[in-house]
Design a protein around this motif. Structure first.
Motif, PDB file in Angstrom:
ATOM      1  N   ARG A  62       0.785  -1.410  -0.031  1.00 58.41           N
ATOM      2  CA  ARG A  62       0.009   0.120   0.063  1.00 58.41           C
ATOM      3  C   ARG A  62       0.839   1.218  -0.031  1.00 58.41           C
ATOM      4  O   ARG A  62       0.420   2.328  -0.654  1.00 58.41           O
ATOM      5  CB  ARG A  62      -0.953  -0.013   1.056  1.00 58.41           C
ATOM      6  N   SER A  63       1.832   1.260   0.703  1.00 59.28           N
ATOM      7  CA  SER A  63       2.861   2.301   0.872  1.00 59.28           C
ATOM      8  C   SER A  63       3.424   2.851  -0.744  1.00 59.28           C
ATOM      9  O   SER A  63       3.682   3.971  -0.859  1.00 59.28           O
ATOM     10  CB  SER A  63       3.944   1.936   1.696  1.00 59.28           C
ATOM     11  N   LEU A  64       3.734   1.537  -1.489  1.00 59.09           N
ATOM     12  CA  LEU A  64       4.079   2.003  -2.714  1.00 59.09           C
ATOM     13  C   LEU A  64       3.013   2.541  -3.495  1.00 59.09           C
ATOM     14  O   LEU A  64       3.273   3.571  -4.591  1.00 59.09           O
ATOM     15  CB  LEU A  64       4.775   0.502  -3.438  1.00 59.09           C
ATOM     16  N   VAL A  65       1.795   1.911  -3.467  1.00 62.08           N
ATOM     17  CA  VAL A  65       0.640   2.284  -4.145  1.00 62.08           C
ATOM     18  C   VAL A  65       0.354   3.962  -3.940  1.00 62.08           C
ATOM     19  O   VAL A  65       0.176   4.749  -4.921  1.00 62.08           O
ATOM     20  CB  VAL A  65      -0.312   1.645  -4.167  1.00 62.08           C
ATOM     21  N   LYS A  66       0.721   4.078  -2.721  1.00 57.19           N
ATOM     22  CA  LYS A  66       0.336   5.714  -2.235  1.00 57.19           C
ATOM     23  C   LYS A  66       1.388   6.389  -3.022  1.00 57.19           C
ATOM     24  O   LYS A  66       0.984   7.478  -3.404  1.00 57.19           O
ATOM     25  CB  LYS A  66       0.398   5.625  -0.761  1.00 57.19           C
ATOM     26  N   GLY A  67       2.557   6.157  -3.028  1.00 58.49           N
ATOM     27  CA  GLY A  67       3.590   6.900  -3.863  1.00 58.49           C
ATOM     28  C   GLY A  67       3.029   7.249  -5.268  1.00 58.49           C
ATOM     29  O   GLY A  67       3.603   8.001  -5.665  1.00 58.49           O
ATOM     30  N   LEU A  68       2.835   6.027  -5.629  1.00 58.59           N
ATOM     31  CA  LEU A  68       2.301   5.983  -7.299  1.00 58.59           C
ATOM     32  C   LEU A  68       1.206   7.155  -7.437  1.00 58.59           C
ATOM     33  O   LEU A  68       1.131   7.963  -8.226  1.00 58.59           O
ATOM     34  CB  LEU A  68       1.970   4.823  -7.733  1.00 58.59           C
ATOM     35  N   VAL A  69       0.391   7.176  -6.470  1.00 58.69           N
ATOM     36  CA  VAL A  69      -0.776   7.919  -6.641  1.00 58.69           C
ATOM     37  C   VAL A  69      -0.303   9.566  -6.461  1.00 58.69           C
ATOM     38  O   VAL A  69      -0.866  10.334  -6.946  1.00 58.69           O
ATOM     39  CB  VAL A  69      -1.829   7.802  -5.469  1.00 58.69           C
ATOM     40  N   GLU A  70       0.639   9.633  -5.536  1.00 61.79           N
ATOM     41  CA  GLU A  70       1.214  11.002  -5.278  1.00 61.79           C
ATOM     42  C   GLU A  70       1.870  11.590  -6.490  1.00 61.79           C
ATOM     43  O   GLU A  70       1.717  12.757  -6.663  1.00 61.79           O
ATOM     44  CB  GLU A  70       2.123  10.798  -4.177  1.00 61.79           C
ATOM     45  N   ARG A  71       2.304  10.570  -7.322  1.00 55.73           N
ATOM     46  CA  ARG A  71       3.022  10.933  -8.695  1.00 55.73           C
ATOM     47  C   ARG A  71       1.888  10.945  -9.701  1.00 55.73           C
ATOM     48  O   ARG A  71       2.404  11.405 -10.696  1.00 55.73           O
ATOM     49  CB  ARG A  71       3.930   9.812  -9.231  1.00 55.73           C
ATOM     50  N   GLY A  72       0.734  10.896  -9.436  1.00 57.18           N
ATOM     51  CA  GLY A  72      -0.398  11.105 -10.175  1.00 57.18           C
ATOM     52  C   GLY A  72      -0.520   9.560 -11.140  1.00 57.18           C
ATOM     53  O   GLY A  72      -1.343   9.695 -12.216  1.00 57.18           O
ATOM     54  N   ILE A  73       0.016   8.505 -10.637  1.00 58.56           N
ATOM     55  CA  ILE A  73      -0.456   7.362 -11.494  1.00 58.56           C
ATOM     56  C   ILE A  73      -1.251   6.402 -10.581  1.00 58.56           C
ATOM     57  O   ILE A  73      -0.902   5.894  -9.565  1.00 58.56           O
ATOM     58  CB  ILE A  73       1.184   6.429 -11.586  1.00 58.56           C
ATOM     59  N   ARG A  74      -2.509   6.223 -11.037  1.00 56.77           N
ATOM     60  CA  ARG A  74      -3.493   5.422 -10.579  1.00 56.77           C
ATOM     61  C   ARG A  74      -3.844   4.210 -11.275  1.00 56.77           C
ATOM     62  O   ARG A  74      -4.306   3.357 -10.474  1.00 56.77           O
ATOM     63  CB  ARG A  74      -4.632   6.354 -10.321  1.00 56.77           C
ATOM     64  N   LYS A  75      -3.137   3.889 -12.376  1.00 60.79           N
ATOM     65  CA  LYS A  75      -3.044   2.307 -12.805  1.00 60.79           C
ATOM     66  C   LYS A  75      -2.013   2.290 -13.831  1.00 60.79           C
ATOM     67  O   LYS A  75      -1.590   3.164 -14.352  1.00 60.79           O
ATOM     68  CB  LYS A  75      -4.655   2.215 -13.687  1.00 60.79           C
ATOM     69  N   PRO A  76      -1.633   1.110 -14.089  1.00 56.26           N
ATOM     70  CA  PRO A  76      -0.475   0.541 -14.967  1.00 56.26           C
ATOM     71  C   PRO A  76      -0.787   1.204 -16.402  1.00 56.26           C
ATOM     72  O   PRO A  76      -1.912   1.174 -16.949  1.00 56.26           O
ATOM     73  CB  PRO A  76      -0.457  -0.884 -14.822  1.00 56.26           C
ATOM     74  N   SER A  77       0.314   1.591 -17.098  1.00 53.51           N
ATOM     75  CA  SER A  77       0.038   1.876 -18.735  1.00 53.51           C
ATOM     76  C   SER A  77       0.348   0.523 -19.389  1.00 53.51           C
ATOM     77  O   SER A  77       0.533  -0.838 -18.567  1.00 53.51           O
ATOM     78  CB  SER A  77       1.216   2.790 -19.068  1.00 53.51           C
ATOM     79  N   PRO A  78      -0.100   0.383 -20.641  1.00 58.77           N
ATOM     80  CA  PRO A  78       0.260  -0.824 -21.544  1.00 58.77           C
ATOM     81  C   PRO A  78       1.459  -1.615 -21.310  1.00 58.77           C
ATOM     82  O   PRO A  78       1.456  -3.132 -20.988  1.00 58.77           O
ATOM     83  CB  PRO A  78      -0.135  -0.447 -22.751  1.00 58.77           C
TER      84      PRO A  78
END
Length: 591
Positions: free
Chosen positions: A160-176
């Motif tokens: 969850r901590s890694l996903v939180k960092g991704l959301v902070e960068r504006g990344i909510r779902k993986p790209s292709p």
């Protein structure tokens, strides 16, 4: 008794000695006998067991086809043969293997094993479901036992901590590229990732490496002087610094919000005091981000080793080989003593480089999102004819197209300094960057531009390789680059992470016609507007299309408007080699 009878029979039936017939005469008689065969016998003997040569059979079959088809086939086959011959004449790229592996005959048959497994529901996906998802996202895979794609961070089992960092960068779902790349890398597979600029390729290798290092640290902490576990190699100092910052960001997020061990990362590049870099080694290091030159320097001096390293990633891999780091890359691999996971990523990957890289990978999987070397579809490409003497004045007008920040690319250092001085005089906040500046100046220029303290960055191609400027909406090519690959990388500094960007390119009589034809076809592929000056350019005769009517790209540089037989990048490379040989020859004479 039986043997004696048999010998007696042979003696009795022995024929009289015949006169010797020369081989040439016998072949002539055989040839005459074959010519006497009737046409029906010839048709029967066509095929694998035929007395005719393969060339004669091929001519026989081609004569049965329409004349237009004959000409088309002969043209394509002739070009293919010429290209294969030309590739063979080039300096062959030796297998990308360590010398110790080649000398001892070590061949790894299975990828390394990791502790990660896909969720049960992902493992149970049918082949049809996986292929349908890949087709929808334009993902093309080549390889055996390819993992099923995973389209959410939750199913990837990211903390969850890694996903939180991704959301902070504006990344909510993986790209292709991430949807297919993450499962492959996490499962330990060797991979070649090819996707357009700004598609998130860097995260595909840095996030799994972070997770692998944390897992190893929890099992057995890294001691003083030990490490690294993960190694990332890239062609430019600026790109290395960017990757270093990203790794530190996500590692800090996992430490702060998840209580995981804080990873120690080392930046190993030229232009920085070596003592500062070596301080990190004394405490032990988990991940090293490096450029080839400084990395080899430390390895040769035994400042650290790669005994524990199990994960190796090359970012902008093809650019690294093209810019002369081939031998350095091979030398780096020679310091490995155990099997490693090898990952290569780039937006462009010509077949020559692809074949070269495949030799170092174990059961590799090639993941391609779109055509290798294609431009980012989120970038609006505008090409304008501007006279050389009018460029500076028209540049001011182009800067009004979008709000800042804007990047202006030039071919040489002098243009960078001239444009920077001109813009400052006109009251435009700008900063220049090129290889002639020291590392401190280069780092300061990148930092101030990313922090939006200046509006315009003027740069050579050192800023065109992998650097992430998410706020940039506009890229201006003050000069058309010398090859189409550099053009693709340049315009990829905008239109990142799904945002739309604009790329304006100045062309004039100084631009190479061959490059302009490549540009024309690149615009056609991306369904962009083609200016009249490019429409008037006719394709060379050797341009070939495949069965689907698509242009066949150059095997050396991925250009669409030419073949390898007249590749401008290859010609430039050969010209430089001739110059080096001439200089070396004169030096030897002087000595």
């Amino acid at each position: 008794m039986i043997n004696s009878d048999h010998q007696k029979t042979e003696v009795e039936s022995e024929p009289e000695q015949e006169e010797y017939v020369p081989i040439r005469k016998r072949l002539e008689e055989q040839y005459e006998n074959e010519n006497k065969m009737n046409e029906e016998d010839e048709e029967i003997l066509l095929g694998p067991k035929a007395t005719k040569t393969l060339l004669e059979q091929k001519i026989e079959l081609m004569n049965q086809q329409p004349l237009v088809e004959q000409n088309q086939i002969s043209k394509q086959e002739k070009l293919k043969l010429e290209e294969e011959e030309l590739l063979q004449q080039l300096d062959p790229l030796k297998p990308l293997l360590a010398v110790s592996e080649r000398s001892s005959g070590v061949i790894y048959k299975d990828p390394i094993k990791t502790g990660w497994e896909a969720p049960y529901r992902v493992q149970k996906m049918s082949q049809e479901e996986s292929n349908e998802l890949r087709k929808k996202l334009h993902i093309i895979v080549h390889g055996d036992d390819v993992c099923n794609p995973i389209k959410s961070f939750k199913l990837l089992r990211f903390p969850r901590s890694l996903v939180k960092g991704l959301v902070e960068r504006g990344i909510r779902k993986p790209s292709p590229i991430q949807i297919q790349g993450f499962p492959l890398v996490l499962s330990g597979r060797d991979m070649i990732g090819i996707a357009f600029t700004g598609s998130g390729k860097t995260l595909v290798f840095i996030l799994p490496i972070i997770l692998f290092c944390i897992d190893e640290e929890l099992k057995m902490p890294i001691g003083a002087g030990e490490g690294p576990i993960g190694l990332v190699v890239c062609p430019s100092r600026e790109l290395a610094g960017q990757i270093y910052d990203e790794i530190n960001f996500y590692s800090a997020q996992m430490h702060k919000h998840g209580g995981y061990p804080l990873l120690r990362t080392m930046l190993c590049i030229g232009g920085i005091d070596k003592r500062e870099q070596l301080d990190g080694i004394k405490r032990g290091v988990h991940i090293i981000v490096a450029t080839p030159g400084r990395l080899l320097d430390f390895l040769d001096r035994k400042k650290f080793d790669l005994e524990l390293c199990r994960h190796l990633a090359f970012d902008e891999a093809d650019r690294m080989i093209d810019t002369g780091f081939e031998e350095d890359v091979r030398s780096i691999l020679d310091f490995f003593r155990h099997q490693r996971q090898t990952l290569l990523f780039s937006a462009t990957m010509p077949k020559k480089i692809l074949n070269f890289a495949m030799s170092a990978l174990v059961k590799p999987v090639i993941v391609n999102v779109g055509r290798a070397g294609a431009a980012n579809m989120d970038v609006i490409q505008e090409v304008e004819y501007v006279k050389q003497e009018s460029k500076l004045i028209y540049l001011l007008e182009c800067l009004q197209k979008t709000p800042p920040p804007v990047i202006v690319f030039c071919e040489n250092r002098n243009d960078v300094d001239e444009i920077n001085e001109y813009l400052l005089i006109k009251g435009v906040s700008s900063v220049g960057i090129h290889s002639g500046k020291n590392q401190k100046e280069r780092n300061e220029a990148i930092r101030t531009f990313k922090d939006m303290k200046v509006d315009v960055l003027i740069a050579t191609d050192i800023a065109g390789k992998g650097l992430d400027f998410r706020q940039v909406q506009h890229v201006i090519n003050y000069d058309m680059p010398e090859d189409i690959e550099s053009y693709v990388h340049r315009i990829g500094r905008t239109g990142r992470c799904g945002k739309t960007g604009i790329a304006t390119t100045f062309i004039n009589q100084n631009s190479s016609e061959s490059i302009l034809i490549d540009l024309k076809h690149l615009l056609m592929e991306a369904k962009q507007r083609i200016p009249p000056v490019l429409q008037s350019l006719s394709d060379p005769e050797d341009v070939v299309r495949d069965k689907n009517g698509e242009l066949v790209e150059c095997a050396f540089c991925s250009g669409l408007g030419h073949r390898i037989t007249n590749c401008p990048k290859l010609e430039e490379m050969n010209y430089k080699k001739m110059q080096q040989s001439s200089i070396q020859g004169r030096s030897n004479e002087w000595l």
